[in-house]
Design a protein around this motif. Structure first.
Motif, short mmCIF file in Angstrom:
data_model
loop_
_atom_site.label_atom_id
_atom_site.label_comp_id
_atom_site.label_asym_id
_atom_site.label_seq_id
_atom_site.Cartn_x
_atom_site.Cartn_y
_atom_site.Cartn_z
N ALA A 29 10.12 8.43 4.82
CA ALA A 29 9.88 7.86 3.70
C ALA A 29 10.65 6.73 3.83
CB ALA A 29 10.20 8.46 2.48
N PRO A 68 1.11 5.61 -0.04
CA PRO A 68 0.53 6.70 0.46
C PRO A 68 -0.68 7.17 -0.63
CG PRO A 68 2.67 7.22 0.39
CD PRO A 68 2.64 5.90 -0.07
N ASN A 69 -1.65 7.56 -0.28
CA ASN A 69 -2.61 8.24 -1.15
C ASN A 69 -3.07 9.43 -0.55
OD1 ASN A 69 -3.98 6.19 1.09
ND2 ASN A 69 -5.65 7.77 0.77
N ASN A 80 -6.99 4.42 4.76
CA ASN A 80 -5.91 3.66 5.56
C ASN A 80 -7.12 3.11 6.59
OD1 ASN A 80 -3.72 4.36 4.47
ND2 ASN A 80 -3.51 6.18 5.40
N SER A 139 -5.57 11.76 1.33
CA SER A 139 -6.63 12.00 2.17
C SER A 139 -6.98 13.53 1.83
CB SER A 139 -6.15 11.90 3.46
OG SER A 139 -5.78 10.72 4.12
N HIS A 179 6.33 17.22 -5.12
CA HIS A 179 7.42 16.59 -5.98
C HIS A 179 6.79 16.53 -7.41
CE1 HIS A 179 9.59 14.41 -2.47
NE2 HIS A 179 9.47 15.45 -2.40
N ARG A 239 11.88 13.80 -7.56
CA ARG A 239 12.70 13.51 -6.19
C ARG A 239 12.16 12.42 -5.21
NH1 ARG A 239 10.93 18.87 -5.09
NH2 ARG A 239 10.53 19.35 -2.79
N TRP A 240 11.29 11.87 -5.40
CA TRP A 240 10.59 10.89 -4.52
C TRP A 240 11.65 9.82 -4.44
CZ3 TRP A 240 6.39 10.32 -1.41
CH2 TRP A 240 6.16 8.91 -1.29
N ASP A 241 11.70 9.35 -3.12
CA ASP A 241 12.76 8.48 -3.02
C ASP A 241 11.73 7.12 -2.63
OD1 ASP A 241 14.24 6.60 -1.53
OD2 ASP A 241 15.38 8.15 -0.39
N ILE A 269 -0.04 19.76 7.82
CA ILE A 269 -0.75 18.53 8.49
C ILE A 269 0.41 18.12 9.59
CG2 ILE A 269 -1.28 16.17 8.04
CD1 ILE A 269 -1.65 16.78 5.31
N LYS A 321 0.73 -1.17 0.00
CA LYS A 321 -0.19 -0.07 0.04
C LYS A 321 0.85 1.37 0.00
CE LYS A 321 -2.98 2.88 1.63
NZ LYS A 321 -1.93 4.26 1.71
N GLY A 377 5.35 8.51 5.39
CA GLY A 377 4.91 9.78 5.04
C GLY A 377 3.92 9.88 3.96
N GLY A 378 3.57 10.77 3.22
CA GLY A 378 2.51 10.82 2.55
C GLY A 378 2.86 11.11 1.11
N SER A 379 2.12 11.93 0.21
CA SER A 379 2.41 12.00 -1.18
C SER A 379 2.90 12.78 -2.10
CB SER A 379 0.95 11.45 -1.79
OG SER A 379 0.04 12.29 -1.29
N ALA A 380 3.73 13.59 -1.07
CA ALA A 380 4.52 14.69 -1.51
C ALA A 380 4.17 15.56 -2.77
CB ALA A 380 5.97 14.33 -1.62
N ARG A 411 17.79 15.85 -5.00
CA ARG A 411 16.79 16.77 -5.13
C ARG A 411 16.75 17.74 -6.35
NH1 ARG A 411 14.17 17.92 -0.18
NH2 ARG A 411 13.65 19.92 -0.93
N1 LIG Z 1 -0.30 6.61 4.34
C1 LIG Z 1 -1.07 7.51 3.87
O1 LIG Z 1 -1.72 7.42 2.84
C2 LIG Z 1 -0.37 8.84 3.95
C3 LIG Z 1 -1.01 9.88 3.23
N2 LIG Z 1 -0.77 11.28 3.55
C4 LIG Z 1 -1.13 12.33 2.37
O2 LIG Z 1 -0.25 12.64 1.80
C5 LIG Z 1 -0.51 14.08 1.30
C6 LIG Z 1 0.64 14.98 1.84
O3 LIG Z 1 0.74 15.13 2.95
P1 LIG Z 1 2.02 15.89 3.76
O4 LIG Z 1 1.95 16.10 5.32
O5 LIG Z 1 2.37 17.26 2.97
O6 LIG Z 1 3.25 14.81 3.78
P2 LIG Z 1 4.38 14.43 2.58
O7 LIG Z 1 5.33 13.24 3.64
O8 LIG Z 1 3.83 14.07 1.72
O9 LIG Z 1 5.24 15.68 2.64
C7 LIG Z 1 6.11 16.17 3.53
C8 LIG Z 1 7.64 16.29 3.00
O10 LIG Z 1 8.25 14.89 2.98
C9 LIG Z 1 9.28 14.78 2.15
N3 LIG Z 1 8.96 13.54 1.62
C10 LIG Z 1 7.79 12.59 2.05
N4 LIG Z 1 7.82 11.58 1.39
C11 LIG Z 1 9.04 11.49 0.52
C12 LIG Z 1 9.55 10.51 -0.26
N5 LIG Z 1 9.20 9.22 -0.52
N6 LIG Z 1 11.07 10.89 -0.92
C13 LIG Z 1 11.29 12.10 -0.55
N7 LIG Z 1 10.94 13.11 0.11
C14 LIG Z 1 9.50 12.74 0.79
C15 LIG Z 1 9.16 15.97 1.15
O11 LIG Z 1 9.98 16.94 1.51
P3 LIG Z 1 10.66 17.74 0.20
O12 LIG Z 1 9.32 18.38 -0.39
O13 LIG Z 1 11.53 18.59 1.01
O14 LIG Z 1 11.42 16.91 -0.92
C16 LIG Z 1 7.56 16.47 1.38
O15 LIG Z 1 7.41 17.55 0.70
C17 LIG Z 1 -1.70 14.46 2.04
O16 LIG Z 1 -2.92 14.34 1.07
C18 LIG Z 1 -1.98 13.42 3.11
O17 LIG Z 1 -3.26 13.44 3.59
C19 LIG Z 1 0.04 11.68 4.29
C20 LIG Z 1 0.57 10.77 5.13
C21 LIG Z 1 0.40 9.35 5.01
#
Ligand SMILES: NC(=O)C1=CN([C@@H]2O[C@H](COP(=O)(O)OP(=O)(O)OC[C@H]3O[C@@H](n4cnc5c(N)ncnc54)[C@H](OP(=O)(O)O)[C@@H]3O)[C@@H](O)[C@H]2O)C=CC1
Ligand SMILES: O=C(O)CCC(=O)C(=O)O
Ligand SMILES: [Mg+2]
Length: 739
Positions: free
Chosen positions: A562, A82-83, A133, A85, A588, A599-601, A346, A80, A582-585, A648
């Motif tokens: 991540a 992240p999607n 989730n 929300s 990115h 830049r997604w890892d 968030i 699964k 984490g979420g869906s960035a 990045r």
């Molecule tokens: N499990 C799930 O389904 C989850 C879903 N979400 C959803 O995701 C969306 C975004 O949420 P948000 O709170 O902004 O959190 P995110 O984790 O998506 O983003 C925060 C920052 O974390 C960094 N990051 C997160 N994942 C990665 C990765 N795989 N590779 C590199 N950098 C990463 C990025 O930093 P940088 O920009 O510096 O590169 C990003 O901007 C929302 O719609 C939320 O609801 C959130 C959490 C869990």
């Protein structure tokens, strides 16, 4: 045949999937593994809800419901990602995009009046907020940084902002009138059916939820957030913040706490712009403006007004800012503030990012400043102040030496606040909020509410609690690490949990294990004392702290969550393997469409695939899957050591390039192993081909960068265009196809 279900989601992880999935399919088919995809993106979920508006060809199945059913099957193995929300703004944007693509779905009713509109709102509500989730997480949560990842972070520390002892940054939360204050909780003595009702002062009853079936030994809670106390709190804290001259930032989780937190968010916006709302309130109501959806909603709707009226409103809004504190910015270049949208900031990710930056957030001038981090609900906010205290006193953490904090989180079967959305109400009148046994009319819990107060009921079933305790003991044993249950005896709900934890710990062999129960603030302090000394401590927490801590510690330890291993052992025996914490960035995606660099890892995906294959190997007795898992593990470690994670910077190795290196190393490991000669024979030519073409493939992958790429959509992009963008190396694609 062994099967993995790989979810298709949204934004950056969905793009990454287009590049990674072909690799997964090619490699795993050699072990007889079928990879099935399941689209649970917000767009697909919307379409699945409205088949009657669509043509036969446009219809999509209700994949989420199907996956929900599969969580009950012991053979299930889901990866699964992240999607989204979705906030209301995001949902509306997705609807608009779909309509523009010829899907004749109805408009989202902003202010439903007729029965038909109310029904539509209810149906759209299913795709709103954290809707995926809670359905899939039919097990508790086991999240941790794998050893190789932690070791890598120790050798290659991310940058950390410096904490000064004189920093003005702090957390503000309510000290009364919030959900924590006066919470009531009980453990049921038998299975019961209850209703939620409001007993009005004139003696009439308003039934809000007629029938909730509860199980024996289930813990239920009743909590109230007073509107009056909340507004007074905001007024006081805004003034305090203005005097201190620091940034005001609001940290809520309006996506996951999709009913209560948008209301809490909206009140903050209305108090901040109080004078403008007093002056233009009527017009705002006529326009259907609802700032629970952020200031973006207001700006969208006033855009339709005659210029002079619009300009007057804008002037009045700006005038409010003069006697209010400066707001923390989400994007200072674009003028997007913390109040723009409730899904921009968030709390799980925003607070750790602030702490990682030495307690600073962005101001409107693009510089960083100290801030007042406002989290109205005190229940969990206090842990952040405790961490800030520690940072101010001891300086920032050192990723090269700090210990790790894995988490075992209670979340199965919509535990605690997770399942509260359909039992959360903004009170229409004053009265007594009650939970009443339907058969006997016995009042189980009750609390006074005033008009506008938010009240809710939470449920936590007994079987998930037992499973959580078992998982905590198992993790303590497997990793030889102390476990702290973060439970506060002064909070009635957690006091009920403490009794259960003590009881269920007796079911296990805990000889030689270090297991303690501490209130949250003490648990934080204790854990941090150990973290600073390089010692590891497992946090066993309820659902909200699971969410908060599994971003907080990874972001400080590893730079991002991540890189976490995130496993949900399903209670019925199957496995749900999530990718990172984490979420869906969203940012990115912007970089991809503007500069063709992602830049997604995908480290989280690599780790999830590894444990998913291990699960298949033992469940299906699939020895080849075990070989694939072992070699993937080594390949992932090699990828880290050789620094082949995405950069990045546009022009350098990105997500696609890191996928190529994973494939190369994985193929090399399979070619080198001697456990399975068939796999060795299959992968030797691929390893050679990829190694020989390494430079040419990387060049193909990097050369496409630096120019915009159009994938025709955000929520429902053109799959072919997106695939083409995510698989630009003909050499790599041919090599994979030859397997
Ligand atoms: N499990 C799930 O389904 C989850 C879903 N979400 C959803 O995701 C969306 C975004 O949420 P948000 O709170 O902004 O959190 P995110 O984790 O998506 O983003 C925060 C920052 O974390 C960094 N990051 C997160 N994942 C990665 C990765 N795989 N590779 C590199 N950098 C990463 C990025 O930093 P940088 O920009 O510096 O590169 C990003 O901007 C929302 O719609 C939320 O609801 C959130 C959490 C869990
Ligand atoms: O379901 C959600 O909205 C987010 C979940 C989340 O942040 C998490 O599980 O860490
Ligand atoms: Mg989270």
């Amino acid at each position: 045949m062994s099967k993995i279900i790989y979810t298709k989601t949204d934004e950056a992880p969905a793009l990454a999937t287009l590049s990674f999935l072909p690799i997964v399919e090619a490699f795993t088919k050699t072990a007889g593994v079928e990879v099935e995809t399941s689209d649970i993106s917000v767009a697909a979920r919307i379409l699945a809800e409205f088949p009657e508006y669509l043509t036969e060809e446009q219809r999509v199945p209700d994949n989420l419901a199907e996956l929900g059913r599969l969580t009950q099957d012991p053979n299930t193995n889901i990866i699964k990602l992240p999607n989204i929300s979705a906030s209301v703004q995001q949902l509306k944007a997705a609807i608009k995009e779909l309509q523009g693509k010829g899907y004749a779905i109805p408009d989202f009713p902003d202010d439903p009046q007729t029965d038909e509109e109310k029904e539509l709102r209810k149906r759209y509500g299913k795709s709103l907020g954290s809707a995926v989730n809670p359905v899939l997480r039919e097990g508790n949560s086991d999240r941790r940084a794998p050893k190789a990842v932690k070791n890598y972070a120790r050798k290659h520390p991310h940058s950390m902002g410096e904490w000064k002892q004189w920093s003005s940054t702090h957390v503000s939360h309510m000290h009364g009138g919030d959900f924590y204050d006066g919470e009531q909780s009980m453990t049921l003595d038998k299975a019961r059916t209850v209703r939620m009702e409001l007993l009005l002062d004139d003696g009439t009853k308003k039934v809000l939820k007629p029938k909730i079936d509860l199980l024996d030994k289930e813990v239920i809670d009743l909590m109230v957030m007073s509107k009056k106390a909340l507004l007074e709190f905001y007024e006081r804290e805004m003034e305090d913040c203005r005097e201190a001259g620091i940034l005001f930032s609001l940290h809520v989780k309006a996506t996951m706490m999709k009913v209560s937190h948008p209301i809490v968010f909206g009140h903050a916006v209305r108090i901040y712009y109080k004078d403008a709302f007093e002056k233009h309130g009527e017009l705002f109501d006529e326009l259907g403006i609802n700032v629970n959806n952020g200031m973006a909603d207001l700006y969208d709707k006033i855009a339709t007004l005659p210029t002079s009226t619009r300009e007057e409103i804008e002037r009045d809004l700006h005038a409010c800012q003069e006697h209010r504190p400066r707001l923390a910015m989400v994007d200072s270049a674009k003028g997007i503030t913390n109040f723009h949208s409730p899904s921009d900031v968030i709390v799980d990710a925003s607070m750790p990012a602030m702490i990682r930056s030495g307690g600073k957030m962005w101001g409107a001038d693009g510089k960083m400043y100290d801030c007042k981090a406002v989290m109205p609900e005190s229940t969990f906010a206090r842990i952040y102040q405790e961490m800030i205290n520690f940072c101010k006193w001891h300086g920032n953490f050192d990723p090269t030496t700090m210990g790790t904090v894995p988490n075992v989180g209670l979340m199965a079967q919509k535990a605690e606040e997770y399942g509260s959305h359909d039992k959360t109400f903004e009170s229409s009148d004053a009265g007594i909020a009650r939970i009443v046994d339907v058969e006997t009319d016995e009042v189980l819990l009750e609390k006074r509410v005033e008009k506008g107060d938010i009240w809710r009921m939470c449920q936590t079933k007994d079987a998930p609690i037992q499973d959580w305790v078992k998982l905590a003991v198992r993790r303590a044993r497997e990793s030889n690490t102390p476990v702290i249950f973060w439970l506060d005896p002064y909070r009635p709900h957690e006091n009920e949990l403490i009794k259960k934890v003590k009881m269920y710990l007796k079911d296990h062999d805990t000889d030689g294990l270090h297991i303690e129960i501490m209130s949250q603030v003490r648990a934080m302090r204790y854990t941090l004392e150990r973290v600073a000394r390089g010692l590891d401590t497992i946090s066993a927490t309820g659902n909200i702290l699971r969410d908060y801590l599994t971003d907080l510690f990874p972001i400080l330890e590893l730079g991002t969550s991540a890189k976490m291993l995130s496993v949900v052992p399903l209670m019925k025996g199957g496995g749900l393997f999530e990718t990172g914490a984490g979420g869906s960035a969203p940012k990115h995606v912007e970089q991809l469409t503007e500069e063709n660099h992602l830049r997604w890892d995908s480290l989280g995906e690599f780790l999830a695939l590894n444990v998913s294959l291990e699960h298949l190997a033992s469940n299906d007795n699939n020895a080849k899957a075990q070989v694939l898992a072992d070699t993937l593990d080594t390949a992932t470690e090699k990828l880290l050591l050789n620094d082949k994670s995405p950069s990045r910077k546009t022009g350098e190795l990105d997500n696609r390039g890191s996928h190529f290196y994973l494939a190369l190393y994985w193929a090399e490991e399979l070619a080198a192993q001697d456990q399975d000669s068939e796999l060795k024979a299959q992968f030797t030519p691929l390893a050679q081909k990829l190694a020989e073409n390494e430079d040419a493939i990387v060049k193909e992958l990097n050369d496409v960068q630096g120019k915009p790429v159009d994938i025709k959509g955000y929520y429902y992009a053109d799959e072919e265009l997106a695939k083409k963008a995510m698989r630009p190396s003909a050499l790599f694609n041919e090599a994979l196809a030859s397997l």
